[in-house]
Scaffold this motif. Structure first.
Motif, PDB file in Angstrom:
ATOM      1  N   GLU A  47       0.572  -1.152   0.096  1.00  0.00           N
ATOM      2  CA  GLU A  47       0.009   0.078  -0.007  1.00  0.00           C
ATOM      3  C   GLU A  47       0.857   1.096   0.077  1.00  0.00           C
ATOM      4  O   GLU A  47       0.213   2.429  -0.279  1.00  0.00           O
ATOM      5  CB  GLU A  47      -0.882  -0.171   1.035  1.00  0.00           C
ATOM      6  CG  GLU A  47      -1.953  -0.972   1.075  1.00  0.00           C
ATOM      7  CD  GLU A  47      -3.239  -0.722   1.973  1.00  0.00           C
ATOM      8  OE1 GLU A  47      -3.152   0.321   2.635  1.00  0.00           O
ATOM      9  OE2 GLU A  47      -4.433  -1.457   2.154  1.00  0.00           O
ATOM     10  N   THR A  48       2.145   1.175   0.355  1.00  0.00           N
ATOM     11  CA  THR A  48       3.008   2.317   0.182  1.00  0.00           C
ATOM     12  C   THR A  48       3.989   2.392  -1.230  1.00  0.00           C
ATOM     13  O   THR A  48       4.636   3.236  -1.183  1.00  0.00           O
ATOM     14  CB  THR A  48       4.062   2.442   1.456  1.00  0.00           C
ATOM     15  OG1 THR A  48       4.420   1.271   1.673  1.00  0.00           O
ATOM     16  CG2 THR A  48       3.020   2.740   2.561  1.00  0.00           C
ATOM     17  N   ALA A  49       3.348   1.407  -1.945  1.00  0.00           N
ATOM     18  CA  ALA A  49       4.143   1.255  -3.132  1.00  0.00           C
ATOM     19  C   ALA A  49       5.815   0.796  -2.965  1.00  0.00           C
ATOM     20  O   ALA A  49       6.353   1.066  -3.910  1.00  0.00           O
ATOM     21  CB  ALA A  49       4.370   2.546  -4.192  1.00  0.00           C
ATOM     22  N   GLU A  50       6.004   0.271  -1.949  1.00  0.00           N
ATOM     23  CA  GLU A  50       7.386  -0.196  -1.558  1.00  0.00           C
ATOM     24  C   GLU A  50       7.638  -1.599  -1.914  1.00  0.00           C
ATOM     25  O   GLU A  50       8.994  -2.101  -1.820  1.00  0.00           O
ATOM     26  CB  GLU A  50       7.844   0.202  -0.343  1.00  0.00           C
ATOM     27  CG  GLU A  50       7.815   1.572   0.101  1.00  0.00           C
ATOM     28  CD  GLU A  50       8.155   1.729   1.600  1.00  0.00           C
ATOM     29  OE1 GLU A  50       8.244   0.908   2.203  1.00  0.00           O
ATOM     30  OE2 GLU A  50       7.801   3.049   2.202  1.00  0.00           O
ATOM     31  N   ALA A  51       6.669  -2.495  -2.162  1.00  0.00           N
ATOM     32  CA  ALA A  51       6.955  -4.011  -2.390  1.00  0.00           C
ATOM     33  C   ALA A  51       7.404  -3.885  -3.635  1.00  0.00           C
ATOM     34  O   ALA A  51       6.723  -3.691  -4.725  1.00  0.00           O
ATOM     35  CB  ALA A  51       5.685  -4.582  -2.240  1.00  0.00           C
ATOM     36  N   ARG A  52       8.444  -4.661  -4.195  1.00  0.00           N
ATOM     37  CA  ARG A  52       8.736  -5.054  -5.348  1.00  0.00           C
ATOM     38  C   ARG A  52       8.477  -6.514  -5.964  1.00  0.00           C
ATOM     39  O   ARG A  52       8.414  -6.596  -7.319  1.00  0.00           O
ATOM     40  CB  ARG A  52      10.587  -4.811  -5.386  1.00  0.00           C
ATOM     41  CG  ARG A  52      11.354  -3.818  -4.760  1.00  0.00           C
ATOM     42  CD  ARG A  52      11.195  -2.460  -5.866  1.00  0.00           C
ATOM     43  NE  ARG A  52      11.560  -1.371  -5.442  1.00  0.00           N
ATOM     44  CZ  ARG A  52      12.155  -0.487  -6.067  1.00  0.00           C
ATOM     45  NH1 ARG A  52      12.442  -0.787  -7.417  1.00  0.00           N
ATOM     46  NH2 ARG A  52      12.792   0.676  -5.722  1.00  0.00           N
ATOM     47  N   ARG A  53       8.160  -7.162  -5.233  1.00  0.00           N
ATOM     48  CA  ARG A  53       7.857  -8.537  -5.450  1.00  0.00           C
ATOM     49  C   ARG A  53       6.357  -8.771  -4.966  1.00  0.00           C
ATOM     50  O   ARG A  53       6.507  -8.785  -3.459  1.00  0.00           O
ATOM     51  CB  ARG A  53       8.836  -9.700  -5.119  1.00  0.00           C
ATOM     52  CG  ARG A  53       9.962  -9.552  -6.048  1.00  0.00           C
ATOM     53  CD  ARG A  53       9.581 -10.142  -7.505  1.00  0.00           C
ATOM     54  NE  ARG A  53      11.042  -9.982  -8.129  1.00  0.00           N
ATOM     55  CZ  ARG A  53      11.493  -8.921  -8.713  1.00  0.00           C
ATOM     56  NH1 ARG A  53      10.775  -7.726  -9.084  1.00  0.00           N
ATOM     57  NH2 ARG A  53      12.557  -8.933  -9.832  1.00  0.00           N
ATOM     58  N   ILE A  54       5.420  -9.059  -5.699  1.00  0.00           N
ATOM     59  CA  ILE A  54       4.086  -8.894  -5.106  1.00  0.00           C
ATOM     60  C   ILE A  54       3.489 -10.328  -5.475  1.00  0.00           C
ATOM     61  O   ILE A  54       3.322 -10.686  -6.922  1.00  0.00           O
ATOM     62  CB  ILE A  54       3.139  -8.046  -5.362  1.00  0.00           C
ATOM     63  CG1 ILE A  54       3.806  -6.553  -4.971  1.00  0.00           C
ATOM     64  CG2 ILE A  54       1.578  -8.140  -4.849  1.00  0.00           C
ATOM     65  CD1 ILE A  54       3.107  -5.380  -5.570  1.00  0.00           C
TER      66      ILE A  54
END
Length: 288
Positions: A47-54
């Protein structure tokens, strides 16, 4: 050829859509994470757009919890897939570091820039760009070539069939800066005159006669995007770091500053005459 996309912009869009769906269900992040069996830290990073692998499993779990319709679920998966892709700029991590301006430029619909010391990077000639990087004597020969190469790659967005609108306010100081090889500056000024004829490029000079103005704190770039769910951002940099400003009040402050600079600067037609006058004023642009 399809329009290139930015993984970072996709992550921001995915984050905004998942927050919207969660809010529509009246759930706090911690509660949503627990009910969907997704680690709270993972959901927070998404939700903070920090995840690189979802993980696809996490998207499905959240879509189930939020009762997302089939088309919304597929859109979420597509955003997650595209957020993993790498753009051409990933090959230039030595140049851009962790914050890559091209990652946002590639999807921007409008790029507004104020430059107080040099010509904007998107409007530089190769020779002028090389002179900029050599000026501080901070880079090796190989580093200079890499920097110039990366800058020219950035400029490819101007040659697309759907290029962004470029609106550049350039301080007079940048136009009058003398270089070791005067013809480089002459060619650069001529290049500005040439690109200013494009329908998507507006150039304004902020003359010395404008006096004190709103941009005295330094150069910056404002990037706007075509989708309403992709809010605008601001990019600034120092000699050692770069910064993306994303909170709405701060971005709006830069928008106001740019509007003030626009008002103080010469109109585009007067700017072209001004540049021509600089080129004709004396022989500083002629090599000995």
């Amino acid at each position: 050829m399809h329009r290139p996309f930015s993984p970072t912009v996709r992550r921001r869009r995915l984050a905004a859509e998942l927050r919207r769906l969660r809010d529509a269900q009246g759930l706090k992040l911690s509660a949503a994470a627990k009910l969907a069996d997704v680690p709270a830290s993972t959901l927070s990073n998404i939700e903070t757009a920090e995840a690189r692998r979802i993980k696809a499993r996490d998207i499905d779990a959240l879509a189930d919890l939020y009762q997302a319709p089939a088309e919304a679920r597929e859109a979420l998966h597509e955003l997650a897939r595209e957020s993993k892709e790498q753009g051409w700029w990933s090959k230039y991590k030595d140049v851009f570091g962790g914050n890559a301006l091209p990652d946002f430029e590639v999807e921007a619909s409008m790029i507004r820039t104020y430059q107080c010391q040099v010509i904007p990077g998107l409007l530089q000639t190769p020779e002028y760009s090389e002179a900029v990087f050599r000026g501080g004597r901070a880079y090796t020969e190989n580093e200079v070539q890499r920097l110039v190469e990366a800058r020219l790659q950035r400029q490819q967005i101007l040659s697309r069939h759907d290029p962004p609108q470029i609106w550049a306010v350039i301080d007079e100081a940048a136009l009058r800066r003398k270089l070791d090889h005067p013809h480089v500056m002459r060619d650069q000024l001529q290049h500005l005159l040439n690109v200013a004829t494009r329908h998507n490029v507006d150039i304004q000079v902020l003359p010395f006669t404008a006096g004190m103005h709103a941009g005295l704190a330094g150069s910056f770039v404002i990037l706007d995007f075509p989708a309403e769910m992709d809010p605008g951002i601001v990019y600034t940099e120092t000699a050692t770091d770069s910064l993306f400003v994303q909170d709405v009040p701060s971005v709006q402050r830069f928008v106001t500053i740019f509007a003030n600079l626009n008002s103080a600067a010469l109109r585009p037609p007067h700017t072209l005459k001004f540049i021509q006058q600089i080129m004709e004023s004396d022989d500083q642009y002629d090599d000995d």
